[in-house]
Design a protein around this motif. Structure first.
Motif, PDB file in Angstrom:
ATOM      1  N   ILE A  58       1.867  34.722  -8.904  1.00 17.76           N
ATOM      2  CA  ILE A  58       1.694  33.272  -8.788  1.00 17.76           C
ATOM      3  C   ILE A  58       0.777  32.809  -9.908  1.00 17.76           C
ATOM      4  O   ILE A  58      -0.278  33.408 -10.136  1.00 17.76           O
ATOM      5  CB  ILE A  58       1.081  32.893  -7.428  1.00 17.76           C
ATOM      6  N   VAL A  59       1.157  31.732 -10.588  1.00 15.10           N
ATOM      7  CA  VAL A  59       0.288  31.080 -11.568  1.00 15.10           C
ATOM      8  C   VAL A  59       0.112  29.638 -11.139  1.00 15.10           C
ATOM      9  O   VAL A  59       1.074  28.859 -11.166  1.00 15.10           O
ATOM     10  CB  VAL A  59       0.879  31.130 -12.997  1.00 15.10           C
ATOM     11  N   THR A  60      -1.078  29.259 -10.718  1.00 20.43           N
ATOM     12  CA  THR A  60      -1.304  27.860 -10.373  1.00 20.43           C
ATOM     13  C   THR A  60      -1.505  27.064 -11.657  1.00 20.43           C
ATOM     14  O   THR A  60      -2.028  27.573 -12.644  1.00 20.43           O
ATOM     15  CB  THR A  60      -2.516  27.691  -9.443  1.00 20.43           C
ATOM     16  N   GLY A  61      -1.068  25.816 -11.651  1.00 15.03           N
ATOM     17  CA  GLY A  61      -1.105  25.036 -12.888  1.00 15.03           C
ATOM     18  C   GLY A  61      -0.304  25.725 -13.971  1.00 15.03           C
ATOM     19  O   GLY A  61      -0.716  25.778 -15.136  1.00 15.03           O
ATOM     20  N   GLY A  62       0.867  26.253 -13.603  1.00 14.89           N
ATOM     21  CA  GLY A  62       1.577  27.167 -14.471  1.00 14.89           C
ATOM     22  C   GLY A  62       2.647  26.564 -15.356  1.00 14.89           C
ATOM     23  O   GLY A  62       3.414  27.314 -15.974  1.00 14.89           O
ATOM     24  N   THR A  63       2.728  25.247 -15.435  1.00 19.35           N
ATOM     25  CA  THR A  63       3.819  24.635 -16.205  1.00 19.35           C
ATOM     26  C   THR A  63       3.352  23.866 -17.429  1.00 19.35           C
ATOM     27  O   THR A  63       4.182  23.299 -18.144  1.00 19.35           O
ATOM     28  CB  THR A  63       4.640  23.688 -15.300  1.00 19.35           C
ATOM     29  N   ARG A  64       2.046  23.871 -17.696  1.00 15.93           N
ATOM     30  CA  ARG A  64       1.540  23.159 -18.866  1.00 15.93           C
ATOM     31  C   ARG A  64       0.344  23.913 -19.443  1.00 15.93           C
ATOM     32  O   ARG A  64      -0.316  24.683 -18.745  1.00 15.93           O
ATOM     33  CB  ARG A  64       1.101  21.732 -18.492  1.00 15.93           C
ATOM     34  N   GLY A  65       0.071  23.701 -20.716  1.00 15.16           N
ATOM     35  CA  GLY A  65      -1.144  24.208 -21.342  1.00 15.16           C
ATOM     36  C   GLY A  65      -1.322  25.706 -21.204  1.00 15.16           C
ATOM     37  O   GLY A  65      -0.395  26.493 -21.438  1.00 15.16           O
ATOM     38  N   ILE A  66      -2.548  26.113 -20.843  1.00 14.79           N
ATOM     39  CA  ILE A  66      -2.851  27.537 -20.695  1.00 14.79           C
ATOM     40  C   ILE A  66      -1.951  28.181 -19.651  1.00 14.79           C
ATOM     41  O   ILE A  66      -1.462  29.297 -19.837  1.00 14.79           O
ATOM     42  CB  ILE A  66      -4.337  27.734 -20.339  1.00 14.79           C
ATOM     43  N   GLY A  67      -1.695  27.490 -18.556  1.00 23.92           N
ATOM     44  CA  GLY A  67      -0.859  28.055 -17.501  1.00 23.92           C
ATOM     45  C   GLY A  67       0.536  28.381 -17.968  1.00 23.92           C
ATOM     46  O   GLY A  67       1.091  29.438 -17.632  1.00 23.92           O
ATOM     47  N   ALA A  68       1.145  27.491 -18.751  1.00 19.20           N
ATOM     48  CA  ALA A  68       2.495  27.746 -19.269  1.00 19.20           C
ATOM     49  C   ALA A  68       2.488  28.913 -20.242  1.00 19.20           C
ATOM     50  O   ALA A  68       3.423  29.729 -20.264  1.00 19.20           O
ATOM     51  CB  ALA A  68       3.043  26.488 -19.932  1.00 19.20           C
ATOM     52  N   ALA A  69       1.437  29.011 -21.060  1.00 13.61           N
ATOM     53  CA  ALA A  69       1.330  30.142 -21.988  1.00 13.61           C
ATOM     54  C   ALA A  69       1.173  31.451 -21.232  1.00 13.61           C
ATOM     55  O   ALA A  69       1.763  32.478 -21.604  1.00 13.61           O
ATOM     56  CB  ALA A  69       0.161  29.928 -22.941  1.00 13.61           C
ATOM     57  N   VAL A  70       0.383  31.438 -20.166  1.00 18.11           N
ATOM     58  CA  VAL A  70       0.215  32.633 -19.331  1.00 18.11           C
ATOM     59  C   VAL A  70       1.554  33.026 -18.709  1.00 18.11           C
ATOM     60  O   VAL A  70       1.941  34.207 -18.707  1.00 18.11           O
ATOM     61  CB  VAL A  70      -0.842  32.391 -18.238  1.00 18.11           C
ATOM     62  N   ALA A  71       2.270  32.038 -18.176  1.00 11.51           N
ATOM     63  CA  ALA A  71       3.555  32.325 -17.547  1.00 11.51           C
ATOM     64  C   ALA A  71       4.518  32.963 -18.546  1.00 11.51           C
ATOM     65  O   ALA A  71       5.207  33.946 -18.225  1.00 11.51           O
ATOM     66  CB  ALA A  71       4.151  31.046 -16.967  1.00 11.51           C
TER      67      ALA A  71
END
Length: 241
Positions: free
Chosen positions: A5-18
């Motif tokens: 699970i990645v919270t805040g996962g669709t923009r910025g740092i979260g999208a890069a992590v995903a």
């Protein structure tokens, strides 16, 4: 295959992590608040890379929002990882110029919500599970005149990382944190200071702001077997600042 699970996962740092975790073979559940268009685009991109991916809209400061994330993960398989990335600050201002409700909301989003999401996640994880909390370099700087309440919440998240890491180590679960410094995201513009990045970059010993992908590399390493002896600690990724 790991399921994260990645919270805040669709923009910025979260999208890069995903994107980085997808490249390492993780199936993903991505939490987001409201930007459904960005969420659909990220999901499509990640699924094209060969992993399973679901986006879940919701507010992780609510029980319903947390339950929706974990329920989506339960439908996909056994949860092995959590990246507590969702966070926010709403303006750059001295504390006395920040509305009390905004202070409360900032602490709720950046400290209370990650603790509750982690609580739900570790309940489901077996040995080998990993929680990564995304904190902030501000936690040790205090950020006077900008957002001391945000810095304090992130400092609390660092200490939570230490405590929970020790608490669940006997179960074979690792809890770690990444503390980004100045990073090129839309945070600066959305909080009313689009010129902050070029103004602050000279204060960074490496002389520049970081990129979301550089934070994602640190997260991916901490979630990998290469970091199997790392827990209950925070890795600072802040260009020396």
């Amino acid at each position: 295959m790991p399921l994260t699970i990645v919270t805040g996962g669709t923009r910025g740092i979260g999208a890069a992590v995903a994107a980085r975790l997808a490249g390492a073979g993780h199936d993903l559940v991505l939490g987001h608040r409201a930007d459904s268009a960005s969420a659909r685009a990220v999901v499509a991109s990640l699924e094209a890379s060969g992993v399973r991916c679901a986006a879940v809209a919701g507010d992780v400061t609510t029980d319903a929002g947390i339950d929706a994330l974990l329920d989506a993960a339960d439908r996909m398989g056994e949860l092995t990882g959590l990246v507590n990335n969702a966070g926010a600050t709403y303006r750059f201002a001295p504390l006395v110029d920040t509305p009390a409700e905004e202070v409360r909301r900032t602490v709720e989003v950046n400290l209370t919500a990650p603790m509750l999401v982690a609580r739900a996640a570790v309940e489901r994880m077996g040995a080998g599970g990993v929680v990564v909390n995304v904190t902030s370099g501000a936690a040790t700087l205090g950020s006077p005149g900008e957002y001391v309440h945000y810095a304090a919440a992130k400092a609390g998240l660092d200490l939570f990382t230490r405590g929970l890491g020790l608490e669940v180590a006997g179960r074979g679960i690792r809890v770690v944190a990444v503390a980004p410094g100045l990073v090129e995201t839309e945070l600066h513009a959305t909080t009313g200071d689009p010129g902050r990045l070029p103004r602050m970059a000279p204060q960074v010993p490496l002389g520049r702001a970081g990129q979301p992908e550089e934070i994602a590399e640190a997260v991916a390493w901490l979630m990998s077997d290469a970091a199997s002896y790392v827990t209950a600690t925070t890795l600072r990724v802040a260009g020396g600042r």
